[in-house]
Scaffold this active site. Structure first.
Site, PDB file in Angstrom:
ATOM      1  N   ARG A 237       5.005  -1.773  -7.049  1.00  0.00           N
ATOM      2  CA  ARG A 237       4.116  -0.711  -6.616  1.00  0.00           C
ATOM      3  C   ARG A 237       2.899  -1.378  -5.985  1.00  0.00           C
ATOM      4  O   ARG A 237       2.475  -2.449  -6.422  1.00  0.00           O
ATOM      5  CB  ARG A 237       3.661   0.165  -7.799  1.00  0.00           C
ATOM      6  CG  ARG A 237       4.702   1.176  -8.270  1.00  0.00           C
ATOM      7  CD  ARG A 237       4.903   2.310  -7.261  1.00  0.00           C
ATOM      8  NE  ARG A 237       5.853   3.300  -7.724  1.00  0.00           N
ATOM      9  CZ  ARG A 237       7.153   3.306  -7.423  1.00  0.00           C
ATOM     10  NH1 ARG A 237       7.678   2.362  -6.655  1.00  0.00           N
ATOM     11  NH2 ARG A 237       7.937   4.271  -7.861  1.00  0.00           N
ATOM     12  N   GLU A 266      -0.329   4.018   0.183  1.00  0.00           N
ATOM     13  CA  GLU A 266       0.753   4.445   1.086  1.00  0.00           C
ATOM     14  C   GLU A 266       0.486   5.853   1.619  1.00  0.00           C
ATOM     15  O   GLU A 266       0.027   6.700   0.854  1.00  0.00           O
ATOM     16  CB  GLU A 266       2.093   4.433   0.329  1.00  0.00           C
ATOM     17  CG  GLU A 266       2.520   3.027  -0.003  1.00  0.00           C
ATOM     18  CD  GLU A 266       3.854   2.968  -0.768  1.00  0.00           C
ATOM     19  OE1 GLU A 266       4.614   3.937  -0.750  1.00  0.00           O
ATOM     20  OE2 GLU A 266       4.090   1.916  -1.380  1.00  0.00           O
ATOM     21  N   HIS A 284       8.482   1.048   2.273  1.00  0.00           N
ATOM     22  CA  HIS A 284       9.015   1.473   0.964  1.00  0.00           C
ATOM     23  C   HIS A 284      10.512   1.802   1.079  1.00  0.00           C
ATOM     24  O   HIS A 284      10.949   2.920   0.792  1.00  0.00           O
ATOM     25  CB  HIS A 284       8.221   2.668   0.415  1.00  0.00           C
ATOM     26  CG  HIS A 284       8.280   2.773  -1.080  1.00  0.00           C
ATOM     27  ND1 HIS A 284       7.190   3.104  -1.858  1.00  0.00           N
ATOM     28  CD2 HIS A 284       9.308   2.580  -1.963  1.00  0.00           C
ATOM     29  CE1 HIS A 284       7.551   3.131  -3.137  1.00  0.00           C
ATOM     30  NE2 HIS A 284       8.849   2.819  -3.227  1.00  0.00           N
TER      31      HIS A 284
END
Ligand SMILES: NC(=O)c1ccc[n+]([C@@H]2O[C@H](COP(=O)([O-])OP(=O)(O)OC[C@H]3O[C@@H](n4cnc5c(N)ncnc54)[C@H](O)[C@@H]3O)[C@@H](O)[C@H]2O)c1
Ligand SMILES: O=C(O)[C@H](O)CO
Length: 318
Positions: A237, A266, A284
């Protein structure tokens, strides 16, 4: 029939399976739910199938005690966007989708490793820009990955899948740091601290869960411990890494390169990262393959089915 909200469009197979068991509403929108929408969904549906970006934080649950929703069946293994303690306090179960994501995410870690170590992104840009002068013996020399040492922070399902790919596929030595002891069925050496792993590795990979406990676990001290020839990979993450410290380490030549699938804010990717040739940037993509997304969705639906059948959902996290 129980009413379920699916918070994003999903592969057909997942929706067909959900409709076999539930009265399903699918939100036709790929943006994350806003707080008001989350509160509304908690009030209106028996269960919700949320995902990354749906920030079910404590304040969203304040009125949830008398709400209709009893389970959040997350689509994804990482559930750091859900305050599971706050959900539990309101009697709401939370489940996730472990295992379904493991191999695909490990594959993306390997992709990033090779992209950064072997300068593949940079080379592709060179060819596309029409600037390749042709092969020569000293052109774009990268790090030879075979036989080197990979350091893994977080030797869980994905960490182990990466370690095995490195060890059996590339003949690499494996060192790692994990919060707790891990029995492993391959050769790997556990070191006492993240800094020790960072100092030993040619390629350092982070594979811990996100959340308050791991925020900025990879910080300036860790980058300072790495070798100037070493590469850093993050498939975990974004906020596990202090992005500003990573940018500084790259700009100062403290590390040789980085491969990133996830970012602190993000979908915002800092311009400083985009400007550096020695950084591979992916959007991602860890689990982005149809059969993987189908497996994740079917797992989330099974958690809902089990819960409403009075069974313990197989992937309950709270
Ligand atoms: N890029 C992607 O698309 C993608 C896809 C899947 C998962 N992920 C991320 O990867 C994470 C890991 O997934 P997993 O299935 O391997 O989880 P896992 O629970 O099997 O593994 C996590 C490991 O990290 C260890 N750990 C936790 N905190 C630690 C700390 N402070 N220091 C050292 N070790 C620590 C745990 O003990 C565990 O072994 C997920 O939580 C998710 O955030 C990203
Ligand atoms: O955690 C996961 O499974 C991926 O990041 C997608 O949500």
């Amino acid at each position: 029939m129980k009413r379920i909200l699916v918070t994003r469009p999903m592969p057909d197979r997942v929706l067909e399976e959900a409709r076999r068991h539930f009265d399903v509403e699918i939100r036709d929108d790929n943006t994350p739910l806003k707080p008001g929408q989350m509160r509304g969904a908690l009030a209106l549906y028996d269960g919700i199938l949320p995902t990354l970006g749906d920030m079910f934080q404590a304040d969203v649950f304040t009125e949830a005690e008398n709400s209709r929703c009893r389970i959040l069946a997350n689509f994804g293994v990482g559930y750091n966007h859900i305050d599971v303690a706050a959900a539990r306090a309101m009697g709401i179960a939370v489940s996730n989708t472990p295992g379904a994501v493991t191999d695909a995410t490990a594959d993306i870690a390997m992709t990033l490793m090779l992209m950064t170590a072997r300068r593949a992104g940079e080379g592709e840009r060179l060819v596309r820009a029409g600037k390749w002068p042709g092969w020569n013996p000293t052109q774009m020399l990268g790090l030879h990955v075979s036989g080197k040492t990979v350091g893994i922070i977080g030797m869980g399902r994905i960490g182990q899948a990466i370690a095995k790919r490195c060890h059996f596929g590339f003949g690499m030595s494996v060192v790692y740091h994990n919060r707790s002891a891990k029995p492993l069925d391959f050769d790997a050496r556990q070191l006492g601290s993240i800094e020790e792993v960072a100092a030993t590795a040619d390629i350092l990979v982070v594979a811990v869960p996100g959340g308050a406990e791991t925020r900025h676990l990879i910080n300036a001290e860790v980058f300072a411990a790495m070798r100037p020839t070493a590469h850093f990979i993050n498939i975990a993450r974004g906020d596990v890494v202090d992005e500003a410290a990573l940018i500084a380490a790259l700009q100062e030549g403290g590390i040789a390169g980085a491969g990133l699938d996830v970012y602190e804010r993000e979908p915002i990717v800092p311009d400083a990262l985009k400007a550096m040739e020695n950084v591979a940037l992916l959007p991602h993509l860890g689990t982005a393959a149809l059969e993987v997304r189908e497996a994740m969705g079917l797992m989330a639906v099974e958690n809902l089915r089990a819960f409403f059948a009075g069974e313990t959902p197989p992937n309950l996290v709270n």
